[in-house]
Design a protein around this motif. Sequence first.
Motif, mmCIF file in Angstrom:
data_model
loop_
_atom_site.group_PDB
_atom_site.id
_atom_site.type_symbol
_atom_site.label_atom_id
_atom_site.label_comp_id
_atom_site.label_asym_id
_atom_site.label_seq_id
_atom_site.Cartn_x
_atom_site.Cartn_y
_atom_site.Cartn_z
ATOM 1 N N GLU A 41 1.030 -1.295 0.050
ATOM 2 C CA GLU A 41 -0.134 0.032 0.004
ATOM 3 C C GLU A 41 0.992 1.120 -0.057
ATOM 4 O O GLU A 41 1.975 1.068 0.468
ATOM 5 C CB GLU A 41 -0.677 0.186 1.270
ATOM 6 C CG GLU A 41 -2.127 -0.718 1.270
ATOM 7 C CD GLU A 41 -3.294 -0.217 1.752
ATOM 8 O OE1 GLU A 41 -3.702 0.939 2.186
ATOM 9 O OE2 GLU A 41 -4.054 -0.984 2.308
ATOM 10 N N GLU A 42 0.255 2.221 -0.371
ATOM 11 C CA GLU A 42 1.204 3.468 -0.564
ATOM 12 C C GLU A 42 0.490 4.686 0.274
ATOM 13 O O GLU A 42 -0.669 4.759 0.432
ATOM 14 C CB GLU A 42 1.156 4.062 -2.075
ATOM 15 C CG GLU A 42 1.714 2.786 -2.944
ATOM 16 C CD GLU A 42 1.589 3.548 -4.412
ATOM 17 O OE1 GLU A 42 0.980 4.787 -4.777
ATOM 18 O OE2 GLU A 42 2.072 2.908 -5.241
ATOM 19 N N ALA A 43 1.255 5.649 0.781
ATOM 20 C CA ALA A 43 1.013 6.816 1.365
ATOM 21 C C ALA A 43 1.677 8.116 0.916
ATOM 22 O O ALA A 43 3.018 7.478 0.583
ATOM 23 C CB ALA A 43 0.793 6.610 2.839
ATOM 24 N N THR A 44 1.181 9.140 0.641
ATOM 25 C CA THR A 44 1.918 10.387 0.160
ATOM 26 C C THR A 44 2.406 11.177 0.968
ATOM 27 O O THR A 44 2.913 12.158 0.756
ATOM 28 C CB THR A 44 1.266 10.938 -1.152
ATOM 29 O OG1 THR A 44 -0.105 11.112 -0.680
ATOM 30 C CG2 THR A 44 0.846 10.058 -2.238
ATOM 31 N N ASP A 45 2.051 11.006 2.382
ATOM 32 C CA ASP A 45 2.768 11.646 3.520
ATOM 33 C C ASP A 45 2.721 11.090 4.800
ATOM 34 O O ASP A 45 1.957 10.079 5.014
ATOM 35 C CB ASP A 45 1.926 13.185 3.704
ATOM 36 C CG ASP A 45 0.361 12.993 3.799
ATOM 37 O OD1 ASP A 45 0.229 12.612 4.856
ATOM 38 O OD2 ASP A 45 -0.365 13.426 2.938
ATOM 39 N N GLY A 46 3.120 11.680 5.485
ATOM 40 C CA GLY A 46 3.536 10.854 6.902
ATOM 41 C C GLY A 46 2.157 10.718 7.623
ATOM 42 O O GLY A 46 1.864 9.634 8.380
ATOM 43 N N LYS A 52 9.365 8.600 14.694
ATOM 44 C CA LYS A 52 8.911 8.651 15.986
ATOM 45 C C LYS A 52 7.583 8.707 16.463
ATOM 46 O O LYS A 52 7.384 7.962 17.457
ATOM 47 C CB LYS A 52 9.212 10.276 16.226
ATOM 48 C CG LYS A 52 10.798 10.566 16.129
ATOM 49 C CD LYS A 52 11.068 11.899 16.505
ATOM 50 C CE LYS A 52 12.839 12.121 16.192
ATOM 51 N NZ LYS A 52 13.100 13.728 16.237
ATOM 52 N N GLU A 53 6.642 8.868 15.580
ATOM 53 C CA GLU A 53 5.343 8.612 15.832
ATOM 54 C C GLU A 53 4.987 7.131 15.977
ATOM 55 O O GLU A 53 3.991 6.721 16.778
ATOM 56 C CB GLU A 53 4.304 9.264 14.914
ATOM 57 C CG GLU A 53 4.279 10.788 14.843
ATOM 58 C CD GLU A 53 3.167 11.240 16.202
ATOM 59 O OE1 GLU A 53 2.526 10.417 16.695
ATOM 60 O OE2 GLU A 53 3.491 12.463 16.271
ATOM 61 N N VAL A 54 5.315 6.431 14.909
ATOM 62 C CA VAL A 54 5.293 4.920 14.988
ATOM 63 C C VAL A 54 5.825 4.451 16.368
ATOM 64 O O VAL A 54 5.295 3.220 16.860
ATOM 65 C CB VAL A 54 6.008 4.162 13.492
ATOM 66 C CG1 VAL A 54 6.101 3.019 13.799
ATOM 67 C CG2 VAL A 54 4.995 4.602 12.533
ATOM 68 N N PRO A 101 4.276 17.664 5.064
ATOM 69 C CA PRO A 101 4.908 18.687 6.222
ATOM 70 C C PRO A 101 5.420 17.700 7.243
ATOM 71 O O PRO A 101 6.316 18.237 7.923
ATOM 72 C CB PRO A 101 3.556 19.307 6.507
ATOM 73 C CG PRO A 101 2.467 18.358 6.393
ATOM 74 C CD PRO A 101 2.651 17.700 4.957
ATOM 75 N N MET A 102 5.143 16.333 7.063
ATOM 76 C CA MET A 102 5.669 15.489 8.061
ATOM 77 C C MET A 102 6.766 14.678 7.437
ATOM 78 O O MET A 102 6.436 13.914 6.681
ATOM 79 C CB MET A 102 4.482 14.700 8.607
ATOM 80 C CG MET A 102 4.885 13.565 9.687
ATOM 81 S SD MET A 102 3.385 12.534 10.310
ATOM 82 C CE MET A 102 3.573 12.127 11.677
ATOM 83 N N THR A 103 7.988 14.708 8.086
ATOM 84 C CA THR A 103 9.029 13.860 7.459
ATOM 85 C C THR A 103 9.020 12.495 7.964
ATOM 86 O O THR A 103 8.164 12.034 8.861
ATOM 87 C CB THR A 103 10.415 14.484 7.975
ATOM 88 O OG1 THR A 103 10.352 14.293 9.575
ATOM 89 C CG2 THR A 103 10.533 16.190 7.617
ATOM 90 N N GLY A 104 9.845 11.722 7.325
ATOM 91 C CA GLY A 104 9.991 10.321 7.614
ATOM 92 C C GLY A 104 10.467 10.139 8.853
ATOM 93 O O GLY A 104 9.955 9.342 9.681
#
Length: 128
Positions: free
Chosen positions: A35-40, A71-73, A63-66
């Motif tokens: 699956e794909e996501a185009t931002d954090g 860090k969120e994960v 706006p949310m970097t990798g």
Amino acid sequence: MPMDKNTNVLIVDDYKTMLRIIRNLLKQLDFNNVEEATDGQEALSKLRAGNFGLVISDWNMEPMTGLDLLKEVRADARLKSTPFIMITAESKTENVVAARAAGVSNYIVKPFNAETLRDKIEKVMAHA
């Protein structure tokens, strides 16, 4: 532990072409549940809603970097042990150090090929 080719993989990049390249490389490695996501933020929503065994994310996103995503994960009790591979064009030491400190599983510097990707996935899956 052999790689589980049925693992759900989430690839995250704000650059559509890069998503296509990574998806094709994963397909060459027989990973088809991608699956794909185009931002954090989108990635985080998908991760919280789904059951992913691997995240492959670009570092440079707005706006949310990798790194922010990582860090969120890692801060999320349910997601924190998910293998997370960071892709970057920068091999600067401080980036590697920051990613390691945030708990990245592995790191790939662009450009890369299927061989490199397989190598990194095998390494993180062995420790998962």
